[in-house]
Design a protein around this motif. Structure first.
Motif, PDB file in Angstrom:
ATOM      1  N   PRO A 236     -13.088 -22.754  -4.660  1.00 19.27           N
ATOM      2  CA  PRO A 236     -13.444 -22.971  -3.249  1.00 19.27           C
ATOM      3  C   PRO A 236     -12.366 -22.476  -2.282  1.00 19.27           C
ATOM      4  N   GLY A 237     -11.093 -22.734  -2.617  1.00 24.97           N
ATOM      5  CA  GLY A 237     -10.012 -22.246  -1.762  1.00 24.97           C
ATOM      6  C   GLY A 237      -9.944 -20.727  -1.744  1.00 24.97           C
ATOM      7  N   LEU A 238     -10.191 -20.102  -2.890  1.00 24.52           N
ATOM      8  CA  LEU A 238     -10.188 -18.634  -2.958  1.00 24.52           C
ATOM      9  C   LEU A 238     -11.331 -18.057  -2.138  1.00 24.52           C
ATOM     10  N   LEU A 239     -12.480 -18.718  -2.154  1.00 24.92           N
ATOM     11  CA  LEU A 239     -13.601 -18.253  -1.344  1.00 24.92           C
ATOM     12  C   LEU A 239     -13.300 -18.388   0.154  1.00 24.92           C
ATOM     13  N   MET A 240     -12.567 -19.427   0.501  1.00 24.46           N
ATOM     14  CA  MET A 240     -12.159 -19.567   1.905  1.00 24.46           C
ATOM     15  C   MET A 240     -11.224 -18.424   2.309  1.00 24.46           C
ATOM     16  N   LEU A 241     -10.389 -17.966   1.353  1.00 23.61           N
ATOM     17  CA  LEU A 241      -9.464 -16.858   1.656  1.00 23.61           C
ATOM     18  C   LEU A 241     -10.169 -15.509   1.675  1.00 23.61           C
ATOM     19  N   PHE A 242     -11.000 -15.273   0.676  1.00 27.26           N
ATOM     20  CA  PHE A 242     -11.610 -13.955   0.513  1.00 27.26           C
ATOM     21  C   PHE A 242     -12.994 -13.860   1.146  1.00 27.26           C
ATOM     22  N   GLY A 243     -13.549 -14.998   1.572  1.00 29.53           N
ATOM     23  CA  GLY A 243     -14.895 -15.002   2.136  1.00 29.53           C
ATOM     24  C   GLY A 243     -15.117 -13.985   3.241  1.00 29.53           C
ATOM     25  N   PRO A 244     -14.227 -13.921   4.241  1.00 28.61           N
ATOM     26  CA  PRO A 244     -14.425 -12.932   5.323  1.00 28.61           C
ATOM     27  C   PRO A 244     -14.455 -11.495   4.807  1.00 28.61           C
ATOM     28  N   TYR A 245     -13.658 -11.203   3.786  1.00 31.38           N
ATOM     29  CA  TYR A 245     -13.613  -9.833   3.242  1.00 31.38           C
ATOM     30  C   TYR A 245     -14.852  -9.538   2.396  1.00 31.38           C
ATOM     31  N   MET A 246     -15.451 -10.586   1.806  1.00 31.88           N
ATOM     32  CA  MET A 246     -16.657 -10.371   1.015  1.00 31.88           C
ATOM     33  C   MET A 246     -17.794  -9.875   1.891  1.00 31.88           C
ATOM     34  N   SER A 247     -17.840 -10.349   3.120  1.00 35.86           N
ATOM     35  CA  SER A 247     -18.875  -9.878   4.041  1.00 35.86           C
ATOM     36  C   SER A 247     -18.654  -8.425   4.442  1.00 35.86           C
ATOM     37  N   LYS A 248     -17.379  -7.988   4.430  1.00 33.14           N
ATOM     38  CA  LYS A 248     -17.057  -6.633   4.888  1.00 33.14           C
ATOM     39  C   LYS A 248     -17.064  -5.604   3.762  1.00 33.14           C
ATOM     40  N   THR A 249     -17.081  -6.068   2.514  1.00 30.32           N
ATOM     41  CA  THR A 249     -16.963  -5.120   1.393  1.00 30.32           C
ATOM     42  C   THR A 249     -18.228  -5.086   0.544  1.00 30.32           C
ATOM     43  N   LYS A 250     -19.363  -5.329   1.173  1.00 35.29           N
ATOM     44  CA  LYS A 250     -20.615  -5.276   0.427  1.00 35.29           C
ATOM     45  C   LYS A 250     -20.902  -3.845  -0.019  1.00 35.29           C
ATOM     46  N   HIS A 251     -21.508  -3.723  -1.184  1.00 35.24           N
ATOM     47  CA  HIS A 251     -21.925  -2.404  -1.657  1.00 35.24           C
ATOM     48  C   HIS A 251     -23.316  -2.531  -2.260  1.00 35.24           C
ATOM     49  N   ARG A 252     -23.939  -1.420  -2.480  1.00 34.84           N
ATOM     50  CA  ARG A 252     -25.308  -1.450  -3.009  1.00 34.84           C
ATOM     51  C   ARG A 252     -25.304  -2.005  -4.432  1.00 34.84           C
ATOM     52  N   ASN A 253     -26.442  -2.524  -4.822  1.00 38.74           N
ATOM     53  CA  ASN A 253     -26.582  -3.109  -6.153  1.00 38.74           C
ATOM     54  C   ASN A 253     -26.693  -1.994  -7.190  1.00 38.74           C
TER      55      ASN A 253
END
Length: 821
Positions: free
Chosen positions: A313-330
């Motif tokens: 959960p803490g890692l998701l709080m850290l990396f969460g904003p970047y996960m939205s910015k680094t999406k790629h196609r499936n």
């Protein structure tokens, strides 16, 4: 406000909120735990001897325990020096014998010690095999021979443990690289990859840091636990991450983490039950390496879950904003064609699978199990194995069995037994106190008169008579002094050691040369006595004929040796210990453990699935598919005529049943959800498209981890585990994708007919306002306190704990709404 819009105040959401709020404290604890692990890893003792894990009641284990207690086993090593002449070999023998710490060197001009321009020196050190001075002396031997081409075979030190650790560290690097590639391919955002990897690394660190609590773990557990932990538990992090991405589409970062964690905790906990259930089966094994590995792996899975629940959960709080910015196609393709194929072949494949099950069961019973390392060729050879192979190619390999019998003061009994043993073609030679030559053709246990002893030892006859008289009086044999003293005889070893004591105490005087000769003989005799005679038992070393290989022929002769020994020692316990008896006990243990592991793993998984699906037929169908994969997996060695180390079956069958069945559960659960909402063909297509990414990710990692272990390690036991795990996972994936769908399509009616519902009290605390329907036994407040059974529609605020029944939000009709306005 609808129910979904209400703040969630149930236990899971409260727990999730506390974890997220205290993420910095969690990070601090993890950092401290990592520092602690650096030190605690060195506290773990690793056991490299598989015989340690034999049942305590097995003959080999009891024999080894007695030998450890009663006898001294000196350190030894076989050193082969290649490319030297016979004269050079003789000279080298004399030079090595003069090195400090060497008690004895066996070398002669026979082909047993000189062959193919190579010399073999069998060195015995002055120290017990667990004394570090043995290693120091061995290093001095290697240093002395550094200019020669040498090969050293020895059981001293932790060479096996150190070698395997180096190999596994290399494998971990390869596995990590492949996992990153797989996660990038199967993920939807690049930033989730470090979240998944860091979560696993934390779980691995915490697990390693607590191994010292177990005291001692086997070299197998120490070698493969980290890799198997990754393969078995990475799914948990993926489940949580997928929930988070789904929730984050509609909720802010923090709320998305809390909501996804609240959903993931029960789901992951439930998912882990089948894996842990399969591992629990190993706890019931007689061969205690099973419980050892089960405990290590179960602990590893629990720490992985803890890492997912608390650290991620803490890692998701850290990396969460970047996960939205680094999406790629499936990158994972749809496999709709597999669903269409399943529907077309739904009436054919189950029949073919049933026939295959019969053949697979038959051939897996023909699997050529090996109970020793000898018949197995590993893909990689370490330095020790290379040396052993070189020595075996040039010299006759010894096959030693230690025979432990009750101590008997009449050495003639032992001598008679040894003579009968050596009369059998299966015995090459033996070594016991009664057949070790002291000097001049006399054996250590030969009984000598005073005249014979004086002639052999070069003593004055009158002096020998005095010594014999003193010995008789000291041992309360007064009648021998008074009677026919000239015929009084004493075992040579006993008299020799008695004379040495008398000389050392100054009672008997000899010249210096005699004293030196006496002390040299004393050293050899004391060494022989320490190795072969204990307080309550004697030990005879039986060297079997090298042509007697592992298998039934060897096991039958070990039984015959017991029969011979009992003839001479009818009133005491007889024990045999050696490679042959180790393998025999492994075989007997495996015969029981094989059944226990198979039955217990199936029963535990069956119980878990009964509660999961609430149907009798569904668990049976899923287990049949995975059990079929296990049978096919262990049919392969029979077809390719390659021996498999027996422990591979016990461990991998448990892991395969516990872990691979998760693939079947994913498909069965999704199909059950969809088959009532759409036609069965479409439901199966959608099911397989949904399940494929999960199966691909988990299955690929498990396959890669197992295959690398099987191809990059030099230990036959670990090689067998890796090869079977990699191959078994591939087979499981194939059957789950290309056989299970057809079985579910055909067996749907059977699943429905065998379904049942479990009535149980489930406590839910519900908070709602507006129009709410209450139906059941409740306790709480409805604009005031209420307790009892209600069947009503409440307009207002409710906060109720449901003891049985349900609460549902009512949607007001338009007339009511306008009336309210």
């Amino acid at each position: 406000m609808t129910e979904q819009e209400q703040p969630k105040n149930d236990f899971m959401h409260k727990l999730a909120l506390q974890i997220v709020e205290r993420r910095n404290l969690v990070f601090l604890i993890v950092i401290l735990g990592t520092i602690f692990t650096i030190f605690s890893r060195s506290w773990v003792k690793v056991e490299s001897d598989l015989t340690t894990y034999l049942p305590k009641t097995s003959e080999t284990r009891m024999g080894l325990d007695i030998m450890e207690k009663e006898f001294t086993t000196y350190g030894s090593a076989d050193v082969m020096v290649a490319n030297i002449t016979p004269d050079e070999a003789d000279q080298l023998n004399d030079e090595l014998a003069g090195l400090r710490g060497i008690q004895m060197i066996e070398y002669d001009d026979t082909t047993a010690h000189y062959n193919n321009v190579s010399a073999l020196y069998s060195i015995t050190f002055d120290y017990p095999e667990d004394d570090d001075q043995c290693l120091e002396t061995l290093e001095s031997v290697k240093e002395y021979l550094k200019d020669y081409d040498i090969y050293v075979s020895t059981s001293l030190g932790n060479t096996q443990e150190e070698t395997i650790e180096r190999e596994v560290n290399v494998i971990m690097v390869y596995v990590a690289i492949i996992i990153v590639v797989v996660l990038i391919f199967t993920s939807q955002t690049y930033a989730e990859v470090p979240v998944l990897l860091l979560t696993f690394v934390v779980g691995m660190i915490l697990n390693m840091g607590t191994n010292f609590l177990l005291g001692t773990i086997s070299f197998v557990s120490n070698s493969v636990t980290n890799i198997l932990q990754l393969a078995l538990s990475l799914d948990y992090a993926i489940i949580f991450c997928n929930h988070f991405k789904e929730e984050h589409e509609t909720l802010p970062l923090k709320e998305a983490v809390i909501e996804s964690l609240a959903k993931s905790i029960p789901e992951i906990s439930s998912s882990s039950l089948t894996t842990i259930g399969g591992l629990v089966a190993m706890l019931f094994m007689q061969f205690k390496i099973g419980p050892d590995m089960a405990i290590c792996l179960i602990k590893a899975i629990l720490f992985s879950m803890l890492s997912v629940f608390v650290v991620m959960p803490g890692l998701l709080m850290l990396f969460g904003p970047y996960m939205s910015k680094t999406k790629h196609r499936n990158f994972v393709p749809k496999i709709s064609f597999v669903g269409r194929y399943a529907y077309k072949t739904r009436k054919i494949v189950p029949i073919v699978f049933a026939v295959m099950l019969v053949f697979a069961y038959h051939f897996q019973t023909q699997c050529p199990y090996a109970y020793g390392y000898g018949p197995i060729k590993t893909p990689v050879l370490n330095e020790t194995q290379i040396a052993d192979n070189m020595i075996d190619e040039n010299f006759t390999k010894s096959n030693l069995v230690a025979l432990v019998v009750p101590k008997n003061d009449d050495y003639r009994v032992e001598a008679a037994m040894i003579k009968e043993l050596e009369s059998h073609d299966e015995v090459d030679h033996t070594r016991g106190l009664s057949n070790i030559e002291a000097m001049d053709g006399y054996m250590l246990e030969d009984r000598l008169t005073s005249r014979q002893f004086s002639e052999m030892a070069g003593l004055d006859y009158e002096l020998a008579q005095v010594v014999y008289t003193g010995y008789a009086l000291e041992n309360d044999e007064y009648g021998q002094v008074i009677g026919n003293f000239s015929n009084y005889s004493v075992p040579l070893i006993d008299m020799f050691l008695y004379v040495c004591d008398e000389v050392d105490s100054g009672i008997v005087s000899l010249d210096q040369d005699q004293i030196n000769d006496l002390h040299d003989a004393q050293t050899q005799m004391l060494s022989a006595k320490a190795q072969l005679q204990g307080a309550d038992y004697n030990r005879i070393l039986v060297y079997l004929n090298p042509s007697l290989q592992s298998g039934d022929e060897m096991y039958e002769f070990t039984d015959q040796m017991r029969t011979i020994a009992r003839k001479y020692y009818p009133d005491g316990d007889i024990y045999l210990a050696g490679d042959a008896t180790n393998e025999y006990d492994f075989q007997k243990s495996f015969a029981i453990d094989n059944i226990v592991v198979s039955v217990v793993s199936v029963l535990i998984v069956l119980i878990v699935l009964l509660f999961t699906f609430q149907s009798v037929a569904m668990p049976i169908l899923l287990i049949l598919v995975i059990e079929g994969a296990i049978w096919v997996n262990f049919s392969v060695p029979a077809f390719i005529h390659t021996p498999l180390y027996f422990m591979g079956y016990l461990i991998v069958s448990s892991i395969q049943m516990g872990a691979n069945i998760d693939y079947a559960i994913v498909i069965a659960t999704r199909y059950n959800e969809l088959r009532d909402k759409m036609d069965h063909k479409t439901a199966m297509i959608e099911t397989l498209n949904f399940a494929f990414p999960t199966i691909l990710t988990s299955g690929t990692i498990m396959t890669v981890a197992g295959t690398l272990i099987g191809q990059m390690t030099s230990d036959a036991c670990i090689v067998g585990i890796g090869q079977c795990l990699g191959r078994g996972t591939i087979i499981s994936i194939f059957l789950v994708l290309f056989v299970l769908p057809q079985i579910l399509l055909v067996g749907g009616k059977l699943v429905d007919k065998t379904s049942f519902s479990m009535h149980h009290v489930v406590l839910h605390t519900n908070t709602a306002s507006g129009r709410v329907r209450v139906n059941g036994m409740v306790q709480g407040e409805v604009n005031g306190s209420v307790a009892g059974t209600m069947n009503a529609v409440v307009d207002g605020n409710v906060h109720l704990t449901v003891l049985s029944g349900k609460i549902s939000q009512e949607v007001q009709d338009e007339n009511d709404s306008h009336a309210d306005e």
